[in-house]
Design a protein around this motif. Structure first.
Motif, PDB file in Angstrom:
ATOM      1  N   HIS A   1      19.168  41.683  43.405  1.00 36.35           N
ATOM      2  CA  HIS A   1      19.471  43.072  43.682  1.00 36.35           C
ATOM      3  C   HIS A   1      20.874  43.071  44.747  1.00 36.35           C
ATOM      4  CE1 HIS A   1      19.759  47.399  44.177  1.00 36.35           C
ATOM      5  NE2 HIS A   1      19.506  47.189  45.561  1.00 36.35           N
ATOM      6  N   ALA A   2      20.686  42.190  45.996  1.00 36.10           N
ATOM      7  CA  ALA A   2      21.599  42.218  46.787  1.00 36.10           C
ATOM      8  C   ALA A   2      22.811  41.384  46.157  1.00 36.10           C
ATOM      9  CB  ALA A   2      21.297  41.211  48.168  1.00 36.10           C
ATOM     10  N   ARG A   3      22.821  40.596  45.263  1.00 35.89           N
ATOM     11  CA  ARG A   3      23.935  39.721  44.743  1.00 35.89           C
ATOM     12  C   ARG A   3      24.661  40.763  43.872  1.00 35.89           C
ATOM     13  NH1 ARG A   3      25.237  34.778  44.517  1.00 35.89           N
ATOM     14  NH2 ARG A   3      23.466  34.132  45.444  1.00 35.89           N
ATOM     15  N   ARG A   4      23.904  41.775  43.038  1.00 35.76           N
ATOM     16  CA  ARG A   4      24.445  42.647  42.271  1.00 35.76           C
ATOM     17  C   ARG A   4      25.196  43.602  42.925  1.00 35.76           C
ATOM     18  NH1 ARG A   4      19.504  42.589  39.449  1.00 35.76           N
ATOM     19  NH2 ARG A   4      18.588  44.297  40.671  1.00 35.76           N
ATOM     20  N   GLN A   5      24.573  44.023  44.231  1.00 32.42           N
ATOM     21  CA  GLN A   5      25.268  45.009  44.888  1.00 32.42           C
ATOM     22  C   GLN A   5      26.745  44.476  45.450  1.00 32.42           C
ATOM     23  OE1 GLN A   5      22.405  46.353  47.831  1.00 32.42           O
ATOM     24  NE2 GLN A   5      22.510  48.208  46.773  1.00 32.42           N
ATOM     25  N   LEU A   6      26.655  43.082  45.970  1.00 27.03           N
ATOM     26  CA  LEU A   6      27.599  42.456  46.617  1.00 27.03           C
ATOM     27  C   LEU A   6      28.936  42.218  45.216  1.00 27.03           C
ATOM     28  CD1 LEU A   6      28.860  40.918  48.891  1.00 27.03           C
ATOM     29  CD2 LEU A   6      27.788  38.763  47.959  1.00 27.03           C
ATOM     30  N   ASN A   7      28.514  41.827  44.169  1.00 30.88           N
ATOM     31  CA  ASN A   7      29.641  41.869  43.053  1.00 30.88           C
ATOM     32  C   ASN A   7      30.070  43.295  42.799  1.00 30.88           C
ATOM     33  OD1 ASN A   7      30.063  39.269  42.054  1.00 30.88           O
ATOM     34  ND2 ASN A   7      27.420  39.357  41.499  1.00 30.88           N
ATOM     35  N   GLN A   8      29.295  44.393  42.838  1.00 28.51           N
ATOM     36  CA  GLN A   8      29.852  45.706  42.672  1.00 28.51           C
ATOM     37  C   GLN A   8      30.795  46.121  43.808  1.00 28.51           C
ATOM     38  OE1 GLN A   8      26.692  48.340  42.676  1.00 28.51           O
ATOM     39  NE2 GLN A   8      25.942  47.605  40.641  1.00 28.51           N
ATOM     40  N   ARG A   9      30.787  45.548  45.329  1.00 31.79           N
ATOM     41  CA  ARG A   9      31.617  45.764  46.186  1.00 31.79           C
ATOM     42  C   ARG A   9      32.987  45.063  46.067  1.00 31.79           C
ATOM     43  NH1 ARG A   9      26.891  45.397  49.481  1.00 31.79           N
ATOM     44  NH2 ARG A   9      27.844  43.575  50.566  1.00 31.79           N
ATOM     45  N   LEU A  10      32.560  43.667  45.521  1.00 26.41           N
ATOM     46  CA  LEU A  10      33.784  42.778  45.515  1.00 26.41           C
ATOM     47  C   LEU A  10      34.600  43.485  44.263  1.00 26.41           C
ATOM     48  CD1 LEU A  10      35.529  40.375  45.267  1.00 26.41           C
ATOM     49  CD2 LEU A  10      33.815  39.123  43.914  1.00 26.41           C
ATOM     50  N   GLN A  11      33.954  43.905  43.093  1.00 25.34           N
ATOM     51  CA  GLN A  11      34.841  44.442  42.223  1.00 25.34           C
ATOM     52  C   GLN A  11      35.676  45.793  42.571  1.00 25.34           C
ATOM     53  OE1 GLN A  11      35.072  43.319  38.895  1.00 25.34           O
ATOM     54  NE2 GLN A  11      36.419  44.672  38.341  1.00 25.34           N
ATOM     55  N   ALA A  12      35.144  46.478  43.446  1.00 28.61           N
ATOM     56  CA  ALA A  12      35.727  47.722  44.036  1.00 28.61           C
ATOM     57  C   ALA A  12      36.953  47.183  44.754  1.00 28.61           C
ATOM     58  CB  ALA A  12      34.712  48.623  44.830  1.00 28.61           C
ATOM     59  N   TRP A  13      36.728  46.085  45.724  1.00 28.98           N
ATOM     60  CA  TRP A  13      37.685  45.686  46.541  1.00 28.98           C
ATOM     61  C   TRP A  13      38.959  45.006  45.501  1.00 28.98           C
ATOM     62  CZ3 TRP A  13      39.669  40.375  47.048  1.00 28.98           C
ATOM     63  CH2 TRP A  13      40.502  40.305  48.136  1.00 28.98           C
ATOM     64  N   ARG A  14      38.769  44.481  44.588  1.00 27.84           N
ATOM     65  CA  ARG A  14      39.532  43.889  43.548  1.00 27.84           C
ATOM     66  C   ARG A  14      40.442  45.051  42.909  1.00 27.84           C
ATOM     67  NH1 ARG A  14      36.603  39.602  39.535  1.00 27.84           N
ATOM     68  NH2 ARG A  14      38.706  39.867  38.708  1.00 27.84           N
ATOM     69  N   GLN A  15      39.859  46.079  42.584  1.00 26.70           N
ATOM     70  CA  GLN A  15      40.461  47.133  41.980  1.00 26.70           C
ATOM     71  C   GLN A  15      41.275  47.967  42.952  1.00 26.70           C
ATOM     72  OE1 GLN A  15      37.464  49.418  40.006  1.00 26.70           O
ATOM     73  NE2 GLN A  15      37.363  47.903  38.346  1.00 26.70           N
ATOM     74  N   ALA A  16      41.305  47.714  44.236  1.00 24.04           N
ATOM     75  CA  ALA A  16      41.661  48.602  45.399  1.00 24.04           C
ATOM     76  C   ALA A  16      43.278  48.530  45.636  1.00 24.04           C
ATOM     77  CB  ALA A  16      41.206  48.600  46.551  1.00 24.04           C
ATOM     78  N   HIS A  17      43.646  47.271  45.195  1.00 24.08           N
ATOM     79  CA  HIS A  17      44.984  46.897  45.403  1.00 24.08           C
ATOM     80  C   HIS A  17      45.528  45.469  44.531  1.00 24.08           C
ATOM     81  CE1 HIS A  17      48.977  45.763  47.498  1.00 24.08           C
ATOM     82  NE2 HIS A  17      48.817  46.790  47.953  1.00 24.08           N
ATOM     83  N   ALA A  18      46.547  45.738  43.940  1.00 22.41           N
ATOM     84  CA  ALA A  18      47.132  44.731  43.054  1.00 22.41           C
ATOM     85  C   ALA A  18      47.123  43.155  43.647  1.00 22.41           C
ATOM     86  CB  ALA A  18      48.393  44.742  42.696  1.00 22.41           C
ATOM     87  N   ASP A  19      47.434  43.186  45.027  1.00 18.26           N
ATOM     88  CA  ASP A  19      47.116  41.878  45.829  1.00 18.26           C
ATOM     89  C   ASP A  19      45.926  41.245  45.969  1.00 18.26           C
ATOM     90  OD1 ASP A  19      49.995  41.754  45.955  1.00 18.26           O
ATOM     91  OD2 ASP A  19      50.078  42.085  48.390  1.00 18.26           O
ATOM     92  N   HIS A  20      44.974  42.233  46.075  1.00 18.45           N
ATOM     93  CA  HIS A  20      43.493  41.848  45.974  1.00 18.45           C
ATOM     94  C   HIS A  20      43.093  41.059  44.597  1.00 18.45           C
ATOM     95  CE1 HIS A  20      42.505  45.415  48.885  1.00 18.45           C
ATOM     96  NE2 HIS A  20      43.354  44.565  49.440  1.00 18.45           N
ATOM     97  N   GLU A  21      43.441  41.807  43.500  1.00 20.03           N
ATOM     98  CA  GLU A  21      43.193  41.087  42.322  1.00 20.03           C
ATOM     99  C   GLU A  21      44.130  39.796  42.174  1.00 20.03           C
ATOM    100  OE1 GLU A  21      41.699  40.754  38.588  1.00 20.03           O
ATOM    101  OE2 GLU A  21      41.045  41.784  40.354  1.00 20.03           O
ATOM    102  N   ARG A  22      45.259  39.459  42.612  1.00 22.31           N
ATOM    103  CA  ARG A  22      45.791  38.336  42.504  1.00 22.31           C
ATOM    104  C   ARG A  22      45.245  37.249  43.395  1.00 22.31           C
ATOM    105  NH1 ARG A  22      50.933  39.255  45.122  1.00 22.31           N
ATOM    106  NH2 ARG A  22      51.370  37.074  44.623  1.00 22.31           N
ATOM    107  N   ALA A  23      44.697  37.663  44.732  1.00 22.60           N
ATOM    108  CA  ALA A  23      43.966  36.838  45.336  1.00 22.60           C
ATOM    109  C   ALA A  23      42.738  36.303  44.655  1.00 22.60           C
ATOM    110  CB  ALA A  23      43.789  37.323  46.824  1.00 22.60           C
TER     111      ALA A  23
END
Length: 331
Positions: A28-50
């Motif tokens: 469950h914690a891993r799913r939540q972490l992946n969801q937060r990572l996905q949100a971070w990636r979508q927040a800025h183009a540089d996040h996705e590039r990184a």
């Protein structure tokens, strides 16, 4: 040309990587972490590039054991406070400066890719050597970062060398006990005819055989009708189709069995590749000094001392990201 990724974004991407590697996460914690990572990636183009930079190296799933990046990642995961921040900064430097990419490329194209260890009957890690006695009394010595499978029964005496290097000394009279001993590599087979010889898997390119006693018969994998006899005191390289002209065997090439590295006008790049077997992480050099000839006898048990000896006798300097990533540069 893409703009550079800000250091803060690099370190945040490294932090996501560290968090995803935690063994303490529940499903469950891993799913939540992946969801937060996905949100971070979508927040800025540089996040996705990184993050794409990390994904391009396969680092988001599992770091390769023994690399500079995995060592820095492990240190970051264990640390706290300022130590964690320093480790994350070092990991980000490795991931985004090209150091980690260089390390992964070095392992992929070299003799010991990330799969060499998995499932092998016998293997050695970095700076590890091992002596093995087979059922018929034949002696094997494995160099560092080597792996092989052993198929020994009434019908077969087969050693399948996956990676690295072995020294084989067949037992006196052992050929009467079973079929001739055969060493197999990806390039073909070497049949021992009462002998002492070394076999080195040189990655995808070729296999090297050095013969010190007796004879060996070499059969390239794709040319089974072409067989080559190697006599005492000779060495040869062969690939899956043919063998090169035999040369005089260099006994100093197996000085590793005594814990030494002996070089006689050895190109620096080759010298460092030998030394890297006995040192964790990445060790390489600038192409400008790759052909610099190195001579001498060096202790494999202390690679830091060897590097100090190089700096004292050659016009060289070291560039380091961490102690696990070292590049030799012109002074």
């Amino acid at each position: 040309m893409s703009a550079a990724i800000a250091p803060a974004v690099q370190q945040q991407a490294a932090l996501w990587l560290v968090e995803l590697q935690s063994d303490e996460l529940t499903a469950h914690a891993r799913r939540q972490l992946n969801q937060r990572l996905q949100a971070w990636r979508q927040a800025h183009a540089d996040h996705e590039r990184a993050w794409q930079r990390i994904e391009a190296m396969g680092m988001q799933l599992q770091p390769l054991a023994g690399t500079a990046a995995s060592a820095a990642l492990a240190h970051a995961a264990r640390s706290a406070g300022r130590g964690r921040r320093v480790a994350l900064r070092n990991l980000a430097l490795l991931l985004f400066s090209g150091a980690a990419a260089g390390t992964l490329a070095w392992q992929a194209q070299g003799e010991t890719s990330g799969v060499w260890l998995a499932g092998a009957d016998e293997s050695t890690g970095t700076a590890e050597r091992r002596a093995i006695t087979l059922p018929d009394g034949t002696q094997l010595e494995l160099n560092a970062r080597s792996a092989l499978d052993v198929q020994y029964d009434e019908r077969w005496r087969l050693l399948r060398l996956r990676a690295g290097e072995i020294l084989v000394t067949t037992a006196p009279g052992s050929t009467a006990l079973a079929q001739p001993l055969v060493v197999e590599t990806r390039h073909g087979r070497i049949r021992a005819l009462g002998t002492r010889f070394a076999v080195r898997e040189r990655g995808l390119g070729s296999t090297q055989v050095m013969l010190f006693e007796g004879q060996t018969e070499i059969t390239p994998q794709r040319s089974p009708a072409r067989r080559f006899i190697l006599s005492k005191g000779e060495q040869v390289r062969f690939d899956a189709q043919h063998a090169e002209t035999a040369e005089r065997a260099d006994a100093s090439a197996i000085a590793w069995t005594r814990g030494m590295l002996v070089a006689q006008d050895m190109p620096l790049a080759e010298f460092l590749a030998e030394l890297a077997r006995h040192r964790p992480g990445y060790l390489g050099c600038d192409p400008v000094v790759a052909r610099l000839p190195i001579s001498g006898t060096y202790p494999l048990a202390d690679t830091d001392r060897v590097l100090d000896m190089l700096l004292a006798t050659q016009p060289l300097a070291l560039r380091t990201a961490t102690r696990y990533w070292v590049s030799v540069q012109p002074r």
